[in-house]
Motif scaffolding. Structure first.
Motif, PDB file in Angstrom:
ATOM      1  N   LYS A   4      10.024   3.422   8.725  1.00  0.00           N
ATOM      2  CA  LYS A   4       9.890   4.688   9.477  1.00  0.00           C
ATOM      3  C   LYS A   4       8.891   5.815   9.299  1.00  0.00           C
ATOM      4  CE  LYS A   4      15.179   4.413  10.184  1.00  0.00           C
ATOM      5  NZ  LYS A   4      15.134   3.123   9.466  1.00  0.00           N
ATOM      6  N   PRO A   5       8.229   6.615  10.138  1.00  0.00           N
ATOM      7  CA  PRO A   5       7.061   7.291   9.659  1.00  0.00           C
ATOM      8  C   PRO A   5       7.512   8.154   8.510  1.00  0.00           C
ATOM      9  CG  PRO A   5       7.518   7.478  12.108  1.00  0.00           C
ATOM     10  CD  PRO A   5       8.686   6.720  11.463  1.00  0.00           C
ATOM     11  N   GLY A   6       6.566   8.156   7.687  1.00  0.00           N
ATOM     12  CA  GLY A   6       6.904   8.801   6.188  1.00  0.00           C
ATOM     13  C   GLY A   6       7.756   7.919   5.165  1.00  0.00           C
ATOM     14  N   GLU A   7       8.166   6.992   5.500  1.00  0.00           N
ATOM     15  CA  GLU A   7       8.937   5.988   4.757  1.00  0.00           C
ATOM     16  C   GLU A   7       8.111   5.241   3.569  1.00  0.00           C
ATOM     17  OE1 GLU A   7      12.489   2.606   4.745  1.00  0.00           O
ATOM     18  OE2 GLU A   7      11.556   3.149   6.545  1.00  0.00           O
ATOM     19  N   SER A   8       8.652   5.398   2.419  1.00  0.00           N
ATOM     20  CA  SER A   8       7.737   4.513   1.425  1.00  0.00           C
ATOM     21  C   SER A   8       7.737   3.088   1.617  1.00  0.00           C
ATOM     22  CB  SER A   8       8.408   4.926   0.098  1.00  0.00           C
ATOM     23  OG  SER A   8       7.613   4.128  -0.853  1.00  0.00           O
ATOM     24  N   ILE A   9       6.454   2.355   1.236  1.00  0.00           N
ATOM     25  CA  ILE A   9       6.389   1.045   1.300  1.00  0.00           C
ATOM     26  C   ILE A   9       7.256   0.203   0.236  1.00  0.00           C
ATOM     27  CG2 ILE A   9       4.727  -0.918   1.055  1.00  0.00           C
ATOM     28  CD1 ILE A   9       2.805   0.912   2.441  1.00  0.00           C
ATOM     29  N   HIS A  10       7.444   0.965  -1.060  1.00  0.00           N
ATOM     30  CA  HIS A  10       8.258   0.668  -2.097  1.00  0.00           C
ATOM     31  C   HIS A  10       9.607   0.293  -1.643  1.00  0.00           C
ATOM     32  CE1 HIS A  10       5.579   1.580  -5.401  1.00  0.00           C
ATOM     33  NE2 HIS A  10       5.267   2.551  -4.679  1.00  0.00           N
ATOM     34  N   GLY A  11      10.307   0.612  -0.492  1.00  0.00           N
ATOM     35  CA  GLY A  11      11.535   0.432  -0.175  1.00  0.00           C
ATOM     36  C   GLY A  11      11.681  -0.937   0.535  1.00  0.00           C
ATOM     37  N   CYS A  16      12.081  -6.937   0.470  1.00  0.00           N
ATOM     38  CA  CYS A  16      11.514  -8.279   0.621  1.00  0.00           C
ATOM     39  C   CYS A  16      11.394  -9.107  -0.807  1.00  0.00           C
ATOM     40  CB  CYS A  16       9.906  -7.965   1.218  1.00  0.00           C
ATOM     41  SG  CYS A  16       9.900  -7.321   2.967  1.00  0.00           S
ATOM     42  N   GLN A  17      11.358  -8.508  -1.694  1.00  0.00           N
ATOM     43  CA  GLN A  17      11.047  -9.350  -3.047  1.00  0.00           C
ATOM     44  C   GLN A  17      12.318 -10.000  -3.349  1.00  0.00           C
ATOM     45  OE1 GLN A  17       9.491  -6.128  -5.615  1.00  0.00           O
ATOM     46  NE2 GLN A  17       7.551  -6.874  -5.269  1.00  0.00           N
ATOM     47  N   ASP A  18      13.370  -9.546  -2.741  1.00  0.00           N
ATOM     48  CA  ASP A  18      14.904 -10.029  -3.107  1.00  0.00           C
ATOM     49  C   ASP A  18      15.116 -11.261  -2.346  1.00  0.00           C
ATOM     50  OD1 ASP A  18      15.076  -8.282  -5.114  1.00  0.00           O
ATOM     51  OD2 ASP A  18      16.537  -6.755  -4.000  1.00  0.00           O
ATOM     52  N   ALA A  19      13.932 -11.295  -1.065  1.00  0.00           N
ATOM     53  CA  ALA A  19      14.450 -12.337  -0.187  1.00  0.00           C
ATOM     54  C   ALA A  19      13.376 -13.628  -0.370  1.00  0.00           C
ATOM     55  CB  ALA A  19      14.212 -12.015   1.293  1.00  0.00           C
ATOM     56  N   THR A  20      13.666 -14.798   0.352  1.00  0.00           N
ATOM     57  CA  THR A  20      13.016 -16.040   0.301  1.00  0.00           C
ATOM     58  C   THR A  20      11.523 -15.682   0.445  1.00  0.00           C
ATOM     59  OG1 THR A  20      14.677 -17.044   0.841  1.00  0.00           O
ATOM     60  CG2 THR A  20      12.543 -18.069   0.945  1.00  0.00           C
ATOM     61  N   LYS A  21      10.794 -15.849  -0.392  1.00  0.00           N
ATOM     62  CA  LYS A  21       9.044 -15.700  -0.148  1.00  0.00           C
ATOM     63  C   LYS A  21       8.764 -16.560   0.351  1.00  0.00           C
ATOM     64  CE  LYS A  21       9.003 -12.957  -4.484  1.00  0.00           C
ATOM     65  NZ  LYS A  21      10.480 -13.006  -4.698  1.00  0.00           N
ATOM     66  N   ASN A  22       8.782 -16.481   1.812  1.00  0.00           N
ATOM     67  CA  ASN A  22       7.977 -17.473   2.743  1.00  0.00           C
ATOM     68  C   ASN A  22       7.143 -16.664   3.833  1.00  0.00           C
ATOM     69  OD1 ASN A  22       9.673 -16.399   4.710  1.00  0.00           O
ATOM     70  ND2 ASN A  22      11.336 -18.013   4.392  1.00  0.00           N
ATOM     71  N   LYS A  23       6.451 -17.416   4.659  1.00  0.00           N
ATOM     72  CA  LYS A  23       5.424 -16.878   5.733  1.00  0.00           C
ATOM     73  C   LYS A  23       6.012 -16.031   6.574  1.00  0.00           C
ATOM     74  CE  LYS A  23       1.147 -17.258   6.191  1.00  0.00           C
ATOM     75  NZ  LYS A  23      -0.118 -16.710   5.336  1.00  0.00           N
ATOM     76  N   ALA A  24       7.226 -16.190   6.887  1.00  0.00           N
ATOM     77  CA  ALA A  24       8.009 -15.709   7.877  1.00  0.00           C
ATOM     78  C   ALA A  24       8.300 -14.031   7.313  1.00  0.00           C
ATOM     79  CB  ALA A  24       9.196 -16.055   8.389  1.00  0.00           C
ATOM     80  N   MET A  25       8.693 -14.153   6.012  1.00  0.00           N
ATOM     81  CA  MET A  25       9.097 -12.841   5.597  1.00  0.00           C
ATOM     82  C   MET A  25       7.722 -11.992   5.137  1.00  0.00           C
ATOM     83  SD  MET A  25      11.878 -11.478   4.893  1.00  0.00           S
ATOM     84  CE  MET A  25      12.728 -10.590   3.752  1.00  0.00           C
ATOM     85  N   CYS A  31       4.297  -6.579   9.563  1.00  0.00           N
ATOM     86  CA  CYS A  31       4.601  -5.869  10.757  1.00  0.00           C
ATOM     87  C   CYS A  31       5.669  -4.701  10.554  1.00  0.00           C
ATOM     88  CB  CYS A  31       5.541  -6.777  11.565  1.00  0.00           C
ATOM     89  SG  CYS A  31       4.756  -8.196  12.187  1.00  0.00           S
ATOM     90  N   SER A  32       6.146  -4.568   9.253  1.00  0.00           N
ATOM     91  CA  SER A  32       6.954  -3.196   8.785  1.00  0.00           C
ATOM     92  C   SER A  32       6.240  -2.277   8.373  1.00  0.00           C
ATOM     93  CB  SER A  32       8.169  -3.797   8.175  1.00  0.00           C
ATOM     94  OG  SER A  32       7.539  -3.514   6.594  1.00  0.00           O
ATOM     95  N   VAL A  33       5.095  -2.401   8.119  1.00  0.00           N
ATOM     96  CA  VAL A  33       4.039  -1.384   7.438  1.00  0.00           C
ATOM     97  C   VAL A  33       3.520  -0.588   8.466  1.00  0.00           C
ATOM     98  CG1 VAL A  33       1.799  -1.003   6.123  1.00  0.00           C
ATOM     99  CG2 VAL A  33       3.460  -2.814   5.558  1.00  0.00           C
ATOM    100  N   ASN A  34       3.982   0.802   8.196  1.00  0.00           N
ATOM    101  CA  ASN A  34       3.166   1.998   9.280  1.00  0.00           C
ATOM    102  C   ASN A  34       2.330   2.554   8.732  1.00  0.00           C
ATOM    103  OD1 ASN A  34       3.885   3.032  11.658  1.00  0.00           O
ATOM    104  ND2 ASN A  34       5.461   4.539  10.695  1.00  0.00           N
ATOM    105  N   ASN A  35       1.215   1.979   7.744  1.00  0.00           N
ATOM    106  CA  ASN A  35       0.032   2.764   7.312  1.00  0.00           C
ATOM    107  C   ASN A  35      -0.802   2.055   7.661  1.00  0.00           C
ATOM    108  OD1 ASN A  35      -1.757   3.395   5.438  1.00  0.00           O
ATOM    109  ND2 ASN A  35      -0.351   4.362   4.274  1.00  0.00           N
ATOM    110  N   LYS A  36      -1.837   2.648   8.743  1.00  0.00           N
ATOM    111  CA  LYS A  36      -3.001   2.172   9.236  1.00  0.00           C
ATOM    112  C   LYS A  36      -3.968   1.540   8.001  1.00  0.00           C
ATOM    113  CE  LYS A  36      -2.623   4.212  13.635  1.00  0.00           C
ATOM    114  NZ  LYS A  36      -3.357   4.965  14.756  1.00  0.00           N
ATOM    115  N   ALA A  37      -4.303   2.413   7.238  1.00  0.00           N
ATOM    116  CA  ALA A  37      -5.134   1.928   5.960  1.00  0.00           C
ATOM    117  C   ALA A  37      -4.646   0.601   5.385  1.00  0.00           C
ATOM    118  CB  ALA A  37      -5.056   3.185   4.836  1.00  0.00           C
ATOM    119  N   VAL A  38      -3.311   0.659   5.300  1.00  0.00           N
ATOM    120  CA  VAL A  38      -2.809  -0.601   4.490  1.00  0.00           C
ATOM    121  C   VAL A  38      -2.919  -1.647   5.197  1.00  0.00           C
ATOM    122  CG1 VAL A  38      -0.605  -1.606   3.522  1.00  0.00           C
ATOM    123  CG2 VAL A  38      -1.260   0.713   2.977  1.00  0.00           C
ATOM    124  N   LEU A  39      -2.828  -1.450   6.596  1.00  0.00           N
ATOM    125  CA  LEU A  39      -2.885  -2.705   7.412  1.00  0.00           C
ATOM    126  C   LEU A  39      -4.307  -3.315   7.565  1.00  0.00           C
ATOM    127  CD1 LEU A  39      -0.262  -1.519  10.403  1.00  0.00           C
ATOM    128  CD2 LEU A  39       0.033  -3.644   8.715  1.00  0.00           C
TER     129      LEU A  39
END
Length: 70
Positions: A4-11, A16-25, A31-39
């Motif tokens: 959500k706008p203003g939400e930290s990427i840390h959350g 994601c780190q707890d989930a299976t580390k695959n290409k889909a994840m 796709c969840s990153v809301n920061n243009k510079a990061v993208l």
């Protein structure tokens, strides 16, 4: 999973780190990153060199650097 706008990427990264580390994840995380510079930075990394953990690392480092700059 969507930042959500203003939400930290840390959350999102913790979820994601707890989930299976695959290409889909990895795709879901990016796709969840809301920061243009990061993208922009993530999209500059060649796809064959961007692992799931590297995408998270880059995102967290950029978010932390932006906080420090403020």
């Amino acid at each position: 999973m969507q930042c959500k706008p203003g939400e930290s990427i840390h959350g999102i990264a913790r979820i994601c780190q707890d989930a299976t580390k695959n290409k889909a994840m990895q795709t879901s995380f990016i796709c969840s990153v809301n920061n243009k510079a990061v993208l922009k930075t993530l999209f500059k990394v060649p796809n064959d060199q961007l692992s799931f953990s590297k995408a998270i690392q880059i995102s967290l480092e950029m978010e932390d650097a932006a906080k420090e700059a403020k």
